[in-house]
Design a protein around this motif. Sequence first.
Motif, PDB file in Angstrom:
ATOM      1  N   TYR A   1       0.863  -1.190   0.000  1.00  0.00           N
ATOM      2  CA  TYR A   1       0.000   0.000   0.000  1.00  0.00           C
ATOM      3  C   TYR A   1       0.893   1.232   0.000  1.00  0.00           C
ATOM      4  CZ  TYR A   1      -3.160   3.663   1.509  1.00  0.00           C
ATOM      5  OH  TYR A   1      -3.872   4.829   1.583  1.00  0.00           O
ATOM      6  N   GLU A   2       0.402   2.288  -0.667  1.00  0.00           N
ATOM      7  CA  GLU A   2       1.137   3.549  -0.659  1.00  0.00           C
ATOM      8  C   GLU A   2       0.167   4.691  -0.890  1.00  0.00           C
ATOM      9  OE1 GLU A   2       5.054   5.617  -2.742  1.00  0.00           O
ATOM     10  OE2 GLU A   2       4.232   3.780  -3.610  1.00  0.00           O
TER      11      GLU A   2
ATOM     12  N   VAL B   1       2.525   7.692   3.448  1.00  0.00           N
ATOM     13  CA  VAL B   1       3.102   6.443   3.957  1.00  0.00           C
ATOM     14  C   VAL B   1       3.319   5.436   2.842  1.00  0.00           C
ATOM     15  CG1 VAL B   1       2.010   6.728   6.220  1.00  0.00           C
ATOM     16  CG2 VAL B   1       0.900   5.349   4.481  1.00  0.00           C
TER      17      VAL B   1
ATOM     18  N   ALA C   1       3.756   1.003   2.670  1.00  0.00           N
ATOM     19  CA  ALA C   1       3.720  -0.275   3.385  1.00  0.00           C
ATOM     20  C   ALA C   1       4.312  -1.336   2.471  1.00  0.00           C
ATOM     21  CB  ALA C   1       2.286  -0.626   3.777  1.00  0.00           C
TER      22      ALA C   1
ATOM     23  N   VAL D   1       4.857  -0.622   7.913  1.00  0.00           N
ATOM     24  CA  VAL D   1       4.181   0.619   7.557  1.00  0.00           C
ATOM     25  C   VAL D   1       5.092   1.761   7.996  1.00  0.00           C
ATOM     26  CG1 VAL D   1       2.168   2.075   7.957  1.00  0.00           C
ATOM     27  CG2 VAL D   1       1.893  -0.412   7.772  1.00  0.00           C
TER      28      VAL D   1
ATOM     29  N   MET E   1      -0.825   6.325   8.923  1.00  0.00           N
ATOM     30  CA  MET E   1      -0.249   5.018   9.226  1.00  0.00           C
ATOM     31  C   MET E   1      -1.340   4.042   9.652  1.00  0.00           C
ATOM     32  SD  MET E   1       3.339   6.043  11.106  1.00  0.00           S
ATOM     33  CE  MET E   1       3.937   4.332  11.201  1.00  0.00           C
TER      34      MET E   1
ATOM     35  N   ALA F   1      -3.148   2.900   6.685  1.00  0.00           N
ATOM     36  CA  ALA F   1      -2.338   1.933   5.939  1.00  0.00           C
ATOM     37  C   ALA F   1      -2.408   0.550   6.572  1.00  0.00           C
ATOM     38  CB  ALA F   1      -0.890   2.411   5.855  1.00  0.00           C
ATOM     39  N   VAL F   2      -2.438   0.479   7.901  1.00  0.00           N
ATOM     40  CA  VAL F   2      -2.591  -0.815   8.585  1.00  0.00           C
ATOM     41  C   VAL F   2      -3.898  -1.463   8.143  1.00  0.00           C
ATOM     42  CG1 VAL F   2      -2.987  -1.926  10.821  1.00  0.00           C
ATOM     43  CG2 VAL F   2      -1.149  -0.250  10.573  1.00  0.00           C
TER      44      VAL F   2
ATOM     45  N   VAL G   1      -3.531  -2.763   4.592  1.00  0.00           N
ATOM     46  CA  VAL G   1      -2.697  -3.971   4.570  1.00  0.00           C
ATOM     47  C   VAL G   1      -3.525  -5.169   5.026  1.00  0.00           C
ATOM     48  CG1 VAL G   1      -0.754  -5.132   5.722  1.00  0.00           C
ATOM     49  CG2 VAL G   1      -0.482  -2.799   4.826  1.00  0.00           C
TER      50      VAL G   1
ATOM     51  N   HIS H   1       8.436   2.956  12.236  1.00  0.00           N
ATOM     52  CA  HIS H   1       7.740   1.952  11.425  1.00  0.00           C
ATOM     53  C   HIS H   1       6.927   1.045  12.333  1.00  0.00           C
ATOM     54  CE1 HIS H   1      11.632   0.112  12.505  1.00  0.00           C
ATOM     55  NE2 HIS H   1      11.059  -1.068  12.360  1.00  0.00           N
ATOM     56  N   TRP H   2       5.833   0.575  11.784  1.00  0.00           N
ATOM     57  CA  TRP H   2       4.967  -0.376  12.475  1.00  0.00           C
ATOM     58  C   TRP H   2       5.033  -1.700  11.742  1.00  0.00           C
ATOM     59  CZ3 TRP H   2      -0.098   2.967  12.908  1.00  0.00           C
ATOM     60  CH2 TRP H   2       0.105   3.997  13.827  1.00  0.00           C
TER      61      TRP H   2
END
Length: 116
Positions: free
Chosen positions: A20-21, A25, A27, A41, A62, A65-66, A69, A98-99
């Motif tokens: 993902y982008e 962010v 990922a 991420v 972020m 994005a999680v 994902v 980052h996660w």
Amino acid sequence: MEGCVFCGIANHEIPSTVVYEDDQVIAFRDLEPVAKTHVLVVPKEHYANLIDDVPADTLAAMANAVKRVAEADGIEGSGFRVIANTGDDAGQTVHHLHWHVLGGEPLGAGLLPEGR
């Protein structure tokens, strides 16, 4: 930040498998996964860690994005874990916020999947 591997990935200077982008962010899949799904991420702007005065809109991006994902990997219903290591004692090896998104298999009560 010069020499930062995650800045290089965010700027598409270093290849990665992007999940993902958006404008804030990126990922991408971890090169040494500890679970079937292991995606990082990363904000495109450099912040050393979670307590580096990260703007709320970056943290919201972020979190979004999680979600993306989890949807992309089909783990939003079965469950997943999000981990942010902050500092050397926590095991942060790349000092760019980052996660880790981990899932795709039962993770158990520990920090890593059962049996690892």
